[in-house]
Design a protein around this motif. Sequence first.
Motif, PDB file in Angstrom:
ATOM      1  N   LEU A 103     -38.005  10.082   1.984  1.00  0.00           N
ATOM      2  CA  LEU A 103     -38.993   9.016   2.019  1.00  0.00           C
ATOM      3  C   LEU A 103     -38.691   8.139   3.219  1.00  0.00           C
ATOM      4  CD1 LEU A 103     -39.017   7.928  -1.732  1.00  0.00           C
ATOM      5  CD2 LEU A 103     -40.687   9.364  -0.563  1.00  0.00           C
ATOM      6  N   LEU A 104     -39.726   7.677   3.877  1.00  0.00           N
ATOM      7  CA  LEU A 104     -39.575   6.707   4.967  1.00  0.00           C
ATOM      8  C   LEU A 104     -40.050   5.370   4.430  1.00  0.00           C
ATOM      9  CD1 LEU A 104     -40.897   8.828   7.965  1.00  0.00           C
ATOM     10  CD2 LEU A 104     -38.527   8.424   7.297  1.00  0.00           C
ATOM     11  N   LEU A 105     -39.153   4.379   4.448  1.00  0.00           N
ATOM     12  CA  LEU A 105     -39.446   3.056   3.892  1.00  0.00           C
ATOM     13  C   LEU A 105     -39.293   1.980   4.942  1.00  0.00           C
ATOM     14  CD1 LEU A 105     -37.263   3.090   0.627  1.00  0.00           C
ATOM     15  CD2 LEU A 105     -39.638   3.772   0.843  1.00  0.00           C
ATOM     16  N   THR A 106     -40.076   0.925   4.785  1.00  0.00           N
ATOM     17  CA  THR A 106     -39.818  -0.326   5.496  1.00  0.00           C
ATOM     18  C   THR A 106     -39.687  -1.409   4.436  1.00  0.00           C
ATOM     19  OG1 THR A 106     -42.185  -0.713   5.823  1.00  0.00           O
ATOM     20  CG2 THR A 106     -40.985   0.281   7.659  1.00  0.00           C
ATOM     21  N   PHE A 107     -38.878  -2.413   4.737  1.00  0.00           N
ATOM     22  CA  PHE A 107     -38.630  -3.508   3.815  1.00  0.00           C
ATOM     23  C   PHE A 107     -39.199  -4.797   4.384  1.00  0.00           C
ATOM     24  CE2 PHE A 107     -34.690  -0.781   3.321  1.00  0.00           C
ATOM     25  CZ  PHE A 107     -35.104  -0.182   2.143  1.00  0.00           C
ATOM     26  N   GLU A 108     -39.667  -5.671   3.490  1.00  0.00           N
ATOM     27  CA  GLU A 108     -40.131  -6.998   3.901  1.00  0.00           C
ATOM     28  C   GLU A 108     -38.988  -7.701   4.633  1.00  0.00           C
ATOM     29  OE1 GLU A 108     -43.167  -8.235   3.516  1.00  0.00           O
ATOM     30  OE2 GLU A 108     -43.971  -6.707   2.163  1.00  0.00           O
ATOM     31  N   TYR A 119     -37.522  -7.033   7.325  1.00  0.00           N
ATOM     32  CA  TYR A 119     -36.663  -6.155   8.125  1.00  0.00           C
ATOM     33  C   TYR A 119     -37.581  -5.338   9.028  1.00  0.00           C
ATOM     34  CZ  TYR A 119     -32.765  -7.182   4.975  1.00  0.00           C
ATOM     35  OH  TYR A 119     -31.772  -7.807   4.252  1.00  0.00           O
ATOM     36  N   ASP A 120     -37.750  -5.788  10.254  1.00  0.00           N
ATOM     37  CA  ASP A 120     -38.708  -5.124  11.150  1.00  0.00           C
ATOM     38  C   ASP A 120     -38.087  -4.677  12.464  1.00  0.00           C
ATOM     39  OD1 ASP A 120     -38.332  -7.589  12.247  1.00  0.00           O
ATOM     40  OD2 ASP A 120     -40.429  -8.213  12.135  1.00  0.00           O
ATOM     41  N   ASP A 121     -36.771  -4.494  12.461  1.00  0.00           N
ATOM     42  CA  ASP A 121     -36.068  -4.082  13.668  1.00  0.00           C
ATOM     43  C   ASP A 121     -34.934  -3.133  13.294  1.00  0.00           C
ATOM     44  OD1 ASP A 121     -33.635  -4.788  15.722  1.00  0.00           O
ATOM     45  OD2 ASP A 121     -35.595  -4.858  16.708  1.00  0.00           O
ATOM     46  N   ILE A 122     -34.727  -2.114  14.105  1.00  0.00           N
ATOM     47  CA  ILE A 122     -33.673  -1.128  13.834  1.00  0.00           C
ATOM     48  C   ILE A 122     -32.300  -1.779  13.702  1.00  0.00           C
ATOM     49  CG2 ILE A 122     -33.337  -0.592  16.279  1.00  0.00           C
ATOM     50  CD1 ILE A 122     -32.704   2.307  15.419  1.00  0.00           C
ATOM     51  N   ASN A 123     -32.048  -2.837  14.464  1.00  0.00           N
ATOM     52  CA  ASN A 123     -30.740  -3.493  14.426  1.00  0.00           C
ATOM     53  C   ASN A 123     -30.465  -4.166  13.084  1.00  0.00           C
ATOM     54  OD1 ASN A 123     -30.068  -2.794  17.122  1.00  0.00           O
ATOM     55  ND2 ASN A 123     -31.440  -4.409  17.832  1.00  0.00           N
ATOM     56  N   GLN A 124     -31.515  -4.523  12.345  1.00  0.00           N
ATOM     57  CA  GLN A 124     -31.334  -5.142  11.038  1.00  0.00           C
ATOM     58  C   GLN A 124     -30.962  -4.115   9.960  1.00  0.00           C
ATOM     59  OE1 GLN A 124     -35.325  -7.006  11.194  1.00  0.00           O
ATOM     60  NE2 GLN A 124     -34.271  -8.879  10.518  1.00  0.00           N
ATOM     61  N   LEU A 132     -37.845   2.361  15.885  1.00  0.00           N
ATOM     62  CA  LEU A 132     -37.266   1.081  16.290  1.00  0.00           C
ATOM     63  C   LEU A 132     -37.740  -0.109  15.459  1.00  0.00           C
ATOM     64  CD1 LEU A 132     -37.630   1.565  20.165  1.00  0.00           C
ATOM     65  CD2 LEU A 132     -35.594   1.921  18.744  1.00  0.00           C
ATOM     66  N   LYS A 133     -38.685   0.116  14.542  1.00  0.00           N
ATOM     67  CA  LYS A 133     -39.302  -0.997  13.819  1.00  0.00           C
ATOM     68  C   LYS A 133     -38.754  -1.195  12.404  1.00  0.00           C
ATOM     69  CE  LYS A 133     -43.465  -0.933  16.539  1.00  0.00           C
ATOM     70  NZ  LYS A 133     -44.917  -0.938  16.546  1.00  0.00           N
ATOM     71  N   GLY A 134     -37.522  -0.782  12.160  1.00  0.00           N
ATOM     72  CA  GLY A 134     -36.873  -1.053  10.881  1.00  0.00           C
ATOM     73  C   GLY A 134     -37.142  -0.043   9.791  1.00  0.00           C
ATOM     74  N   GLU A 135     -37.770   1.075  10.117  1.00  0.00           N
ATOM     75  CA  GLU A 135     -38.033   2.089   9.109  1.00  0.00           C
ATOM     76  C   GLU A 135     -36.743   2.864   8.829  1.00  0.00           C
ATOM     77  OE1 GLU A 135     -41.917   4.719   8.178  1.00  0.00           O
ATOM     78  OE2 GLU A 135     -41.032   5.087  10.141  1.00  0.00           O
ATOM     79  N   VAL A 141     -34.139  -6.061  -1.702  1.00  0.00           N
ATOM     80  CA  VAL A 141     -35.174  -5.909  -0.673  1.00  0.00           C
ATOM     81  C   VAL A 141     -36.478  -5.486  -1.332  1.00  0.00           C
ATOM     82  CG1 VAL A 141     -33.608  -5.381   1.252  1.00  0.00           C
ATOM     83  CG2 VAL A 141     -34.443  -3.530  -0.194  1.00  0.00           C
ATOM     84  N   ALA A 142     -37.576  -5.995  -0.792  1.00  0.00           N
ATOM     85  CA  ALA A 142     -38.902  -5.610  -1.285  1.00  0.00           C
ATOM     86  C   ALA A 142     -39.451  -4.510  -0.384  1.00  0.00           C
ATOM     87  CB  ALA A 142     -39.833  -6.811  -1.278  1.00  0.00           C
ATOM     88  N   ILE A 143     -40.014  -3.483  -0.992  1.00  0.00           N
ATOM     89  CA  ILE A 143     -40.563  -2.364  -0.230  1.00  0.00           C
ATOM     90  C   ILE A 143     -41.916  -2.781   0.355  1.00  0.00           C
ATOM     91  CG2 ILE A 143     -41.393   0.016  -0.342  1.00  0.00           C
ATOM     92  CD1 ILE A 143     -39.331   0.437  -2.622  1.00  0.00           C
ATOM     93  N   LYS A 144     -42.006  -2.683   1.678  1.00  0.00           N
ATOM     94  CA  LYS A 144     -43.225  -3.071   2.394  1.00  0.00           C
ATOM     95  C   LYS A 144     -44.162  -1.881   2.585  1.00  0.00           C
ATOM     96  CE  LYS A 144     -44.387  -5.194   6.864  1.00  0.00           C
ATOM     97  NZ  LYS A 144     -43.748  -5.761   8.069  1.00  0.00           N
ATOM     98  N   HIS A 145     -43.573  -0.721   2.890  1.00  0.00           N
ATOM     99  CA  HIS A 145     -44.372   0.482   3.158  1.00  0.00           C
ATOM    100  C   HIS A 145     -43.531   1.707   2.809  1.00  0.00           C
ATOM    101  CE1 HIS A 145     -47.433   2.944   5.079  1.00  0.00           C
ATOM    102  NE2 HIS A 145     -46.474   3.602   5.700  1.00  0.00           N
ATOM    103  N   VAL A 146     -44.189   2.750   2.312  1.00  0.00           N
ATOM    104  CA  VAL A 146     -43.494   3.990   1.973  1.00  0.00           C
ATOM    105  C   VAL A 146     -44.379   5.176   2.340  1.00  0.00           C
ATOM    106  CG1 VAL A 146     -44.319   3.947  -0.413  1.00  0.00           C
ATOM    107  CG2 VAL A 146     -42.282   5.267   0.152  1.00  0.00           C
ATOM    108  N   ARG A 147     -43.733   6.213   2.861  1.00  0.00           N
ATOM    109  CA  ARG A 147     -44.428   7.466   3.136  1.00  0.00           C
ATOM    110  C   ARG A 147     -43.419   8.600   3.004  1.00  0.00           C
ATOM    111  NH1 ARG A 147     -44.495   8.852   9.136  1.00  0.00           N
ATOM    112  NH2 ARG A 147     -43.034   7.391  10.075  1.00  0.00           N
TER     113      ARG A 147
END
Length: 165
Positions: free
Chosen positions: A61-66, A68-73, A15-18, A49-55
């Motif tokens: 790959l699971l990424l989060t972007f600066e 963008y911290d919500d699934i709805n985004q 739910l946190k935009g990943e 988009v800037a990559i905030k976290h990657v695993r």
Amino acid sequence: MKQIKIGVLVNTHGLKGEVKVKPMTDFPDIRFQKGNTINIQYQDKLIPVAIKHVREQKDLLLLTFEEYDDINQVEPFKGSVLSIDESQLHELEEDEAYYFELQDCEVYDETDHLIGTVCEVIETGANAVLRVRGEREYLIPYVKAFVTDFDAQTKRITVKMVEGL
């Protein structure tokens, strides 16, 4: 600027935009580094988009972007192509090539006979394989034993044909 495809955003995760990304590059560790800026191709627009976290997770790959911290985004981006500007490509060794450079190249044998055109580049893990269509279809490993010359400017590949290829 020409865009080079480096992956596909296949789904969201949590739910946190990943997001789940299928990488389509030989250099996922370089292209998807924390802090790198990549583009989401969404509805005929490029969204940087800037990559905030990657695993890693299996072959994804699971990424989060600066910012963008919500699934709805990120939900609307499902199925979108991820790309970089051509200017972000790094120099390769003399005998290496990017897959997009190999696509649609004309393939000739060492006697200058046209064999066909590269219609697909297949990643096997060990090396790339060129699917070449001409009078018939060939699968040619992209290794020095078979590929004797590649000219990205003229889109021409010369190969050494061997029995059974």
